[in-house]
Design an enzyme around this catalytic site. Structure first.
Site, PDB file in Angstrom:
ATOM      1  CG  LEU A  79     -18.192  33.802  41.466  1.00  0.00           C
ATOM      2  CD1 LEU A  79     -17.563  33.666  42.848  1.00  0.00           C
ATOM      3  CD2 LEU A  79     -19.710  33.725  41.564  1.00  0.00           C
ATOM      4  CB  SER A  87      -8.789  27.091  46.808  1.00  0.00           C
ATOM      5  OG  SER A  87      -9.258  25.788  46.487  1.00  0.00           O
ATOM      6  CB  SER A  88      -5.851  24.259  44.146  1.00  0.00           C
ATOM      7  OG  SER A  88      -7.007  23.476  43.870  1.00  0.00           O
ATOM      8  N   GLY A  89      -5.028  24.856  41.336  1.00  0.00           N
ATOM      9  CA  GLY A  89      -5.057  24.452  39.947  1.00  0.00           C
ATOM     10  C   GLY A  89      -5.377  25.570  38.969  1.00  0.00           C
ATOM     11  CB  ILE A  90      -7.369  25.525  35.818  1.00  0.00           C
ATOM     12  CG1 ILE A  90      -6.480  24.580  34.982  1.00  0.00           C
ATOM     13  CG2 ILE A  90      -8.051  26.552  34.918  1.00  0.00           C
ATOM     14  CD1 ILE A  90      -7.235  23.762  33.954  1.00  0.00           C
ATOM     15  N   GLY A  91      -8.178  27.185  38.433  1.00  0.00           N
ATOM     16  CA  GLY A  91      -8.933  28.281  39.025  1.00  0.00           C
ATOM     17  C   GLY A  91      -8.048  29.292  39.717  1.00  0.00           C
ATOM     18  CE1 TYR A 116     -13.587  15.915  34.425  1.00  0.00           C
ATOM     19  CE2 TYR A 116     -12.656  15.472  32.256  1.00  0.00           C
ATOM     20  CZ  TYR A 116     -12.822  16.311  33.346  1.00  0.00           C
ATOM     21  OH  TYR A 116     -12.227  17.544  33.349  1.00  0.00           O
TER      22      TYR A 116
END
Length: 269
Positions: free
Chosen positions: A6, A11-15, A143
């Site tokens: 999981l 949906s984008s980038g590193i993931g 951050y």
């Protein structure tokens, strides 16, 4: 048997890069997004709806995976939000949102998957943090703090769940070429702000670093290697050599020397 994985924020980038890489390696991957229908045609793996700010959506996604697969081997807490600005001028609601997404959200995901992993007597939770979490960076303080908090929380959590056969690991990326800058909250550069010049210059530098960042596939390869490691380390750093070396320098240099180095790097007088 194929590992069931999981990935939040898949949906984008590193993931997305991690999801595609693990799928090619034979894993059964479920990514998540707040709006999975927008990305279903562009992903090579299943996307489920999950918002880390909504515990009920976390429970529903986890339950769906377990119902379909009967197990859950790896959870990658990748969903997060960027935030920049002088701390004094950053709206309190945006500060809270950053911590809710970058810290409380991953904790809620972990709490949702632990019962299944405890029942299995196995599982691996990987939290995507940031090299920025190892130091207080000017105009990225919130951050940095939210990612640092996740690093420390993982250290404690890891010791608590070891007795159940569950592993937990931090992976801290540096700058990667993703769309994170587009979704980042930027406190506005105010004309009458005492931080105007320094913040504006730093903001431009941060955006350049992201644009010139490394290929997210490098991050994906490291995550796969960690998953396949029998006894993974607590902390991993992935990024340019200089970014990783900055952590070493912080550990060995006097505080004020390191601070001057950052001020010079960001051209803040």
């Amino acid at each position: 048997m194929s590992k069931v994985v999981l990935i939040t924020g898949g949906s984008s980038g590193i993931g997305k890069a991690i999801g595609e890489y693990l799928t090619k390696k034979g894993c059964i991957v479920y990514g998540t997004s707040r709006s999975p229908q927008k990305y279903s045609d562009s992903c090579s793996f299943s996307l489920l709806r999950l918002d880390v700010l909504q515990p009920e959506s976390i429970s529903e996604a986890v339950s769906e995976i377990i119902k379909k697969e009967g197990k859950l081997d790896v959870v990658i807490n990748n969903a997060g939000v960027g935030i920049t600005g002088p701390i004094e001028e950053t709206p309190s609601e945006e500060i809270k949102k950053a911590f809710e997404t970058n810290l409380y959200g991953p904790i809620e995901v972990i709490k949702a998957v632990l019962p299944q992993m405890r029942q299995q007597k196995s599982g691996h939770i990987i939290n995507i943090t940031s090299i920025a979490g190892y130091m207080g960076l000017p105009y990225r303080g919130i951050y940095s703090a939210s990612k640092a908090a996740l690093e420390i929380t993982t250290e404690a959590f890891r010791m608590e769940v070891q007795q159940f056969g569950i592993k937990m690991t931090n992976v801290a990326p540096g700058d990667f070429a993703t769309n994170i800058a587009a979704g980042r909250y930027h406190a506005p550069v105010l004309d009458d702000s005492p931080y105007k010049t320094a913040y504006s210059n730093t903001l431009n530098m941060m955006n350049e670093h992201v644009d010139q960042g490394e290929d997210p596939k490098k991050m994906a390869a490291v995550v796969y290697k960690i998953i396949e490691t029998g006894n993974p380390r607590i902390h991993y750093k992935v990024g340019a050599s200089l970014q990783k070396f900055s952590i070493v320098l912080k550990r060995i240099l006097p505080d004020k020397v390191y601070e001057r180095m950052l001020l010079k790097h960001y051209k803040i007088k």
